[in-house]
Design a protein around this motif. Structure first.
Motif, short mmCIF file in Angstrom:
data_model
loop_
_atom_site.label_atom_id
_atom_site.label_comp_id
_atom_site.label_asym_id
_atom_site.label_seq_id
_atom_site.Cartn_x
_atom_site.Cartn_y
_atom_site.Cartn_z
N PRO A 129 0.83 -1.21 0.00
CA PRO A 129 0.00 0.00 0.00
C PRO A 129 0.86 1.26 0.00
O PRO A 129 1.90 1.31 0.66
CB PRO A 129 -0.80 -0.13 1.30
CG PRO A 129 0.07 -0.95 2.19
CD PRO A 129 0.82 -1.91 1.30
N LEU A 130 0.44 2.27 -0.74
CA LEU A 130 1.14 3.55 -0.79
C LEU A 130 0.33 4.68 -0.17
O LEU A 130 0.90 5.61 0.41
CB LEU A 130 1.46 3.92 -2.26
CG LEU A 130 2.33 2.92 -3.02
CD1 LEU A 130 2.49 3.37 -4.47
CD2 LEU A 130 3.68 2.76 -2.36
N GLY A 131 -0.99 4.62 -0.29
CA GLY A 131 -1.82 5.68 0.28
C GLY A 131 -3.29 5.32 0.17
O GLY A 131 -3.69 4.50 -0.66
N ALA A 132 -4.10 5.95 1.02
CA ALA A 132 -5.54 5.71 1.02
C ALA A 132 -6.27 6.94 1.51
O ALA A 132 -5.78 7.66 2.39
CB ALA A 132 -5.89 4.51 1.91
N SER A 133 -7.44 7.22 0.92
CA SER A 133 -8.26 8.35 1.36
C SER A 133 -9.72 8.06 1.06
O SER A 133 -10.04 7.27 0.18
CB SER A 133 -7.83 9.65 0.65
OG SER A 133 -8.05 9.55 -0.75
N SER A 134 -10.60 8.70 1.82
CA SER A 134 -12.04 8.59 1.58
C SER A 134 -12.69 9.94 1.86
O SER A 134 -13.47 10.08 2.80
CB SER A 134 -12.67 7.50 2.45
OG SER A 134 -12.35 7.72 3.82
N PRO A 135 -12.35 10.96 1.06
CA PRO A 135 -12.81 12.32 1.36
C PRO A 135 -14.31 12.51 1.24
O PRO A 135 -14.87 13.38 1.90
CB PRO A 135 -12.05 13.17 0.33
CG PRO A 135 -11.76 12.23 -0.80
CD PRO A 135 -11.52 10.91 -0.15
N CYS A 136 -14.96 11.72 0.41
CA CYS A 136 -16.40 11.90 0.19
C CYS A 136 -17.25 11.07 1.14
O CYS A 136 -18.45 11.29 1.23
CB CYS A 136 -16.77 11.54 -1.25
SG CYS A 136 -16.01 12.60 -2.49
N GLY A 137 -16.64 10.09 1.81
CA GLY A 137 -17.40 9.27 2.75
C GLY A 137 -18.04 8.06 2.12
O GLY A 137 -18.07 6.99 2.72
N PHE A 138 -18.56 8.20 0.89
CA PHE A 138 -19.21 7.07 0.24
C PHE A 138 -18.28 6.37 -0.74
O PHE A 138 -18.67 5.39 -1.39
CB PHE A 138 -20.48 7.53 -0.50
CG PHE A 138 -20.22 8.63 -1.50
CD1 PHE A 138 -19.73 8.36 -2.76
CD2 PHE A 138 -20.48 9.94 -1.17
CE1 PHE A 138 -19.49 9.37 -3.67
CE2 PHE A 138 -20.25 10.97 -2.06
CZ PHE A 138 -19.75 10.68 -3.33
#
Length: 294
Positions: A52-61
């Motif tokens: 893994p290099l990176g992860a995000s969930s800015p919108c929530g869905f």
């Protein structure tokens, strides 16, 4: 150390790599109505887990994950050096159709074509959320063996609560089923080229066995869904109290907090409430919901 996405009563929690360890005792998995429909979801390249290099969930869905390959000893005897394959993994959750859609983009950054297999493995026990939290197990229903049918993988459970549940895993590309609940597909990617793979998971829950068995096959095009969910999220934000300051970080923190609050919304008999939190408190709690309502 988890990535959580949610839309109304449906939510999914994974490790930052996107992985849900097979038969994991922790809280990772796909949940609906206090039941964990999926408790294992593994991705490997030629039998090796990506880094893994990176992860995000800015919108929530939805969430976006970035991964890359470890050094691979391929079956033809050749070696694929590490960090030659970039993996962009976009995941969106859809409460309207009780589905989770995954889009994988495998890009070859090497100067030579890359040929390898993409391996998937799944597990489902239809666990009660309270049992996962440590409560004494209650009466269990009948768990059917995983079944491959029409190119898709099916898990089914006849609950002791008189509800029939099914999880369908569908693939847009043709895959080769392996023993149990795993499969693979072979891919060849030219230098600088990208190959897409789509996987969708659909939940069906009903008091009637026939409704679960005859549930329609899943559609594989989440792009329009993502746009629709973004529009709904933006409209909701526009209806809320707006706070602006001369500090960019504070403005973004407030905006993110509102988006997080929206993710916690859940429907109940025509009304909406805010869940207390994920994963264990994705339900109506009086104190927490009143505070959130204020």
């Amino acid at each position: 150390h988890a990535v959580a996405i949610k839309d109304e009563d449906l939510f999914f929690i994974s490790q930052p790599s996107g992985r849900v360890p097979l038969n994991n005792p922790d809280g990772f998995g796909l949940y609906y109505h206090d039941c964990r429909y999926l408790n294992g979801y593994e991705l490997q390249l030629d039998g090796s887990r990506p880094n893994p290099l990176g992860a995000s969930s800015p919108c929530g869905f939805m969430s976006s994950l970035e991964l890359t390959n470890r050094e691979l000893q391929l079956r033809d005897g050749k070696t694929l050096p590490k960090q030659k394959i970039g993996i962009q993994w976009d995941r969106v959750i859809d409460s309207k159709n009780l589905a989770l859609h995954d889009l994988f983009r495998f890009r070859n950054y090497g100067i030579k074509p890359a040929k390898f297999s993409v391996n998937f493995a799944f597990s489902s026990q239809f666990d009660d959320v309270f049992q996962i939290r440590g409560a004494t197990p209650g009466q269990r229903g009948k768990l059917h063996r995983p079944e491959w049918k029409n190119g898709g993988l099916f898990f089914q459970y006849d609950g002791a609560d008189k509800l029939y549940r099914r999880l369908e895993i569908a693939f847009e590309s043709k895959v080769s089923p392996k023993q149990g609940a795993s499969c693979s597909l072979h891919t060849r990617i030219g230098s600088g080229k990208t190959v897409e793979v789509r996987v969708s998971l659909k939940i069906t829950e009903s008091k009637h066995h026939e409704a679960v068995v005859t549930s329609p096959i899943l559609d594989h095009h989440p792009g329009k869904l993502t746009r629709t969910l973004k529009e709904k999220s933006n409209r909701w934000l526009e209806e809320q109290t707006s706070v602006q300051s001369d500090d960019h970080l504070l403005n973004e923190t407030l905006k993110t907090s509102l988006r997080d609050l929206r993710v916690l919304r859940s429907p109940l008999e025509g009304f909406e409430f805010f869940s207390a939190g994920l994963p264990w408190y994705g339900a109506l709690f009086g104190r927490d919901s009143i505070i959130a309502a204020y």
